[in-house]
Design a protein around this motif. Sequence first.
Motif, PDB file in Angstrom:
ATOM      1  N   ALA A   1     111.326 113.064 -65.749  1.00  0.00           N
ATOM      2  CA  ALA A   1     112.103 112.392 -64.665  1.00  0.00           C
ATOM      3  C   ALA A   1     112.047 110.788 -64.591  1.00  0.00           C
ATOM      4  N   ALA A   2     112.811 110.070 -64.047  1.00  0.00           N
ATOM      5  CA  ALA A   2     112.961 108.705 -64.174  1.00  0.00           C
ATOM      6  C   ALA A   2     112.999 108.315 -62.806  1.00  0.00           C
ATOM      7  N   ASP A   3     112.051 107.095 -62.652  1.00  0.00           N
ATOM      8  CA  ASP A   3     111.561 106.583 -61.281  1.00  0.00           C
ATOM      9  C   ASP A   3     112.200 104.985 -61.427  1.00  0.00           C
ATOM     10  N   ARG A   4     112.893 104.604 -60.380  1.00  0.00           N
ATOM     11  CA  ARG A   4     113.490 103.074 -60.414  1.00  0.00           C
ATOM     12  C   ARG A   4     112.375 102.226 -59.720  1.00  0.00           C
ATOM     13  N   GLY A   5     111.345 102.777 -59.031  1.00  0.00           N
ATOM     14  CA  GLY A   5     110.536 102.046 -57.968  1.00  0.00           C
ATOM     15  C   GLY A   5     109.362 101.427 -58.759  1.00  0.00           C
ATOM     16  N   LEU A   6     108.294 101.487 -57.932  1.00  0.00           N
ATOM     17  CA  LEU A   6     107.385 100.417 -58.386  1.00  0.00           C
ATOM     18  C   LEU A   6     106.105 101.689 -59.250  1.00  0.00           C
ATOM     19  N   TRP A   7     105.618 100.857 -60.327  1.00  0.00           N
ATOM     20  CA  TRP A   7     104.745 101.573 -61.058  1.00  0.00           C
ATOM     21  C   TRP A   7     103.468 102.333 -60.076  1.00  0.00           C
ATOM     22  N   ASN A   8     103.209 101.350 -59.109  1.00  0.00           N
ATOM     23  CA  ASN A   8     102.060 101.898 -58.201  1.00  0.00           C
ATOM     24  C   ASN A   8     102.027 103.304 -57.643  1.00  0.00           C
ATOM     25  N   ARG A   9     103.395 103.851 -57.815  1.00  0.00           N
ATOM     26  CA  ARG A   9     103.767 105.063 -57.118  1.00  0.00           C
ATOM     27  C   ARG A   9     104.218 106.366 -57.995  1.00  0.00           C
ATOM     28  N   ALA A  10     103.989 105.692 -59.425  1.00  0.00           N
ATOM     29  CA  ALA A  10     104.431 106.908 -60.311  1.00  0.00           C
ATOM     30  C   ALA A  10     103.818 108.073 -60.327  1.00  0.00           C
ATOM     31  N   SER A  11     102.623 108.284 -59.922  1.00  0.00           N
ATOM     32  CA  SER A  11     102.063 109.494 -59.600  1.00  0.00           C
ATOM     33  C   SER A  11     102.529 110.318 -58.552  1.00  0.00           C
ATOM     34  N   GLU A  12     103.426 109.779 -57.752  1.00  0.00           N
ATOM     35  CA  GLU A  12     104.113 110.852 -56.719  1.00  0.00           C
ATOM     36  C   GLU A  12     105.229 111.225 -57.138  1.00  0.00           C
ATOM     37  N   PRO A  13     105.523 112.570 -57.075  1.00  0.00           N
ATOM     38  CA  PRO A  13     106.771 113.213 -57.856  1.00  0.00           C
ATOM     39  C   PRO A  13     107.996 112.971 -56.802  1.00  0.00           C
ATOM     40  N   ILE A  14     107.515 112.756 -55.671  1.00  0.00           N
ATOM     41  CA  ILE A  14     108.836 112.269 -54.686  1.00  0.00           C
ATOM     42  C   ILE A  14     109.635 111.096 -54.886  1.00  0.00           C
ATOM     43  N   GLU A  15     108.592 110.168 -55.633  1.00  0.00           N
ATOM     44  CA  GLU A  15     109.309 108.778 -55.914  1.00  0.00           C
ATOM     45  C   GLU A  15     110.333 108.792 -57.152  1.00  0.00           C
ATOM     46  N   TYR A  16     110.670 109.950 -57.871  1.00  0.00           N
ATOM     47  CA  TYR A  16     111.346 109.909 -58.927  1.00  0.00           C
ATOM     48  C   TYR A  16     112.812 110.150 -58.402  1.00  0.00           C
ATOM     49  N   ASP A  17     113.699 109.517 -59.158  1.00  0.00           N
ATOM     50  CA  ASP A  17     115.132 109.508 -58.917  1.00  0.00           C
ATOM     51  C   ASP A  17     115.986 110.324 -59.677  1.00  0.00           C
ATOM     52  N   TYR A  18     115.715 110.712 -60.795  1.00  0.00           N
ATOM     53  CA  TYR A  18     116.372 111.456 -61.470  1.00  0.00           C
ATOM     54  C   TYR A  18     115.600 112.185 -62.475  1.00  0.00           C
ATOM     55  N   TRP A  19     116.307 113.420 -62.772  1.00  0.00           N
ATOM     56  CA  TRP A  19     115.470 114.537 -63.262  1.00  0.00           C
ATOM     57  C   TRP A  19     116.270 115.311 -64.110  1.00  0.00           C
ATOM     58  N   GLY A  20     115.525 115.736 -65.183  1.00  0.00           N
ATOM     59  CA  GLY A  20     116.239 116.700 -66.116  1.00  0.00           C
ATOM     60  C   GLY A  20     116.027 118.123 -65.621  1.00  0.00           C
ATOM     61  N   GLN A  21     116.627 118.920 -66.602  1.00  0.00           N
ATOM     62  CA  GLN A  21     116.617 120.553 -66.072  1.00  0.00           C
ATOM     63  C   GLN A  21     115.308 121.243 -66.195  1.00  0.00           C
ATOM     64  N   GLY A  22     114.364 120.781 -66.713  1.00  0.00           N
ATOM     65  CA  GLY A  22     113.067 121.584 -67.087  1.00  0.00           C
ATOM     66  C   GLY A  22     113.091 122.115 -68.321  1.00  0.00           C
ATOM     67  N   THR A  23     111.920 122.386 -68.965  1.00  0.00           N
ATOM     68  CA  THR A  23     111.753 123.339 -69.895  1.00  0.00           C
ATOM     69  C   THR A  23     110.344 124.021 -69.987  1.00  0.00           C
ATOM     70  N   VAL A  24     110.248 125.274 -70.121  1.00  0.00           N
ATOM     71  CA  VAL A  24     109.172 126.222 -69.627  1.00  0.00           C
ATOM     72  C   VAL A  24     107.941 126.344 -70.877  1.00  0.00           C
ATOM     73  N   VAL A  25     106.915 126.039 -70.378  1.00  0.00           N
ATOM     74  CA  VAL A  25     105.615 125.987 -71.369  1.00  0.00           C
ATOM     75  C   VAL A  25     104.821 127.182 -70.831  1.00  0.00           C
ATOM     76  N   THR A  26     104.630 128.312 -71.637  1.00  0.00           N
ATOM     77  CA  THR A  26     103.662 129.259 -71.410  1.00  0.00           C
ATOM     78  C   THR A  26     102.366 129.582 -72.297  1.00  0.00           C
ATOM     79  N   VAL A  27     101.455 129.487 -71.680  1.00  0.00           N
ATOM     80  CA  VAL A  27     100.213 129.373 -72.592  1.00  0.00           C
ATOM     81  C   VAL A  27      99.361 130.763 -72.167  1.00  0.00           C
ATOM     82  N   SER A  28      99.061 131.449 -73.268  1.00  0.00           N
ATOM     83  CA  SER A  28      98.491 132.710 -73.137  1.00  0.00           C
ATOM     84  C   SER A  28      97.243 132.613 -73.541  1.00  0.00           C
ATOM     85  N   SER A  29      96.132 133.524 -73.073  1.00  0.00           N
ATOM     86  CA  SER A  29      94.734 133.521 -73.103  1.00  0.00           C
ATOM     87  C   SER A  29      94.545 134.252 -74.313  1.00  0.00           C
TER      88      SER A  29
END
Length: 124
Positions: free
Chosen positions: A96-124
């Motif tokens: 995701a891409a965020d146009r805002g301030l760096w001090n909010r970069a850990s907040e997912p809601i702050e992100y403005d543009y999103w990719g489609q996602g890629t699935v990661v599966t880790v087996s035990s």
Amino acid sequence: VQLQAFGGGLVQAGGSLRLSCRGSEDKVSNYNMGWIRQVPGKEREFVAAIRRSGSATLYADSAKGRFTISRVGMVNTVYLQMNSLEPEDTGVYYCAADRGLWNRASEPIEYDYWGQGTVVTVSS
């Protein structure tokens, strides 16, 4: 900016994966770029971010020491190198891409543009 994430897959615990996020129509260096993970039934969870200037990175506690976020301007791509993977890392990873301030970069809601996602599966 449009974002395309890829590189997910199935891996055993202890293994590694490298996720890529390719930008188009704008430079990813114009944004704070982040990786956010989502598990079904849970809220999106911040994983890592890199500042638009490239001068700083930020990681969730669960990612520190195992994951590395980086950026290569020449190919307009952001990467997430994931080592020592654990079953708890399983999920859909979004860049995701965020146009805002760096001090909010850990907040997912702050992100403005999103990719489609890629699935990661880790087996035990």
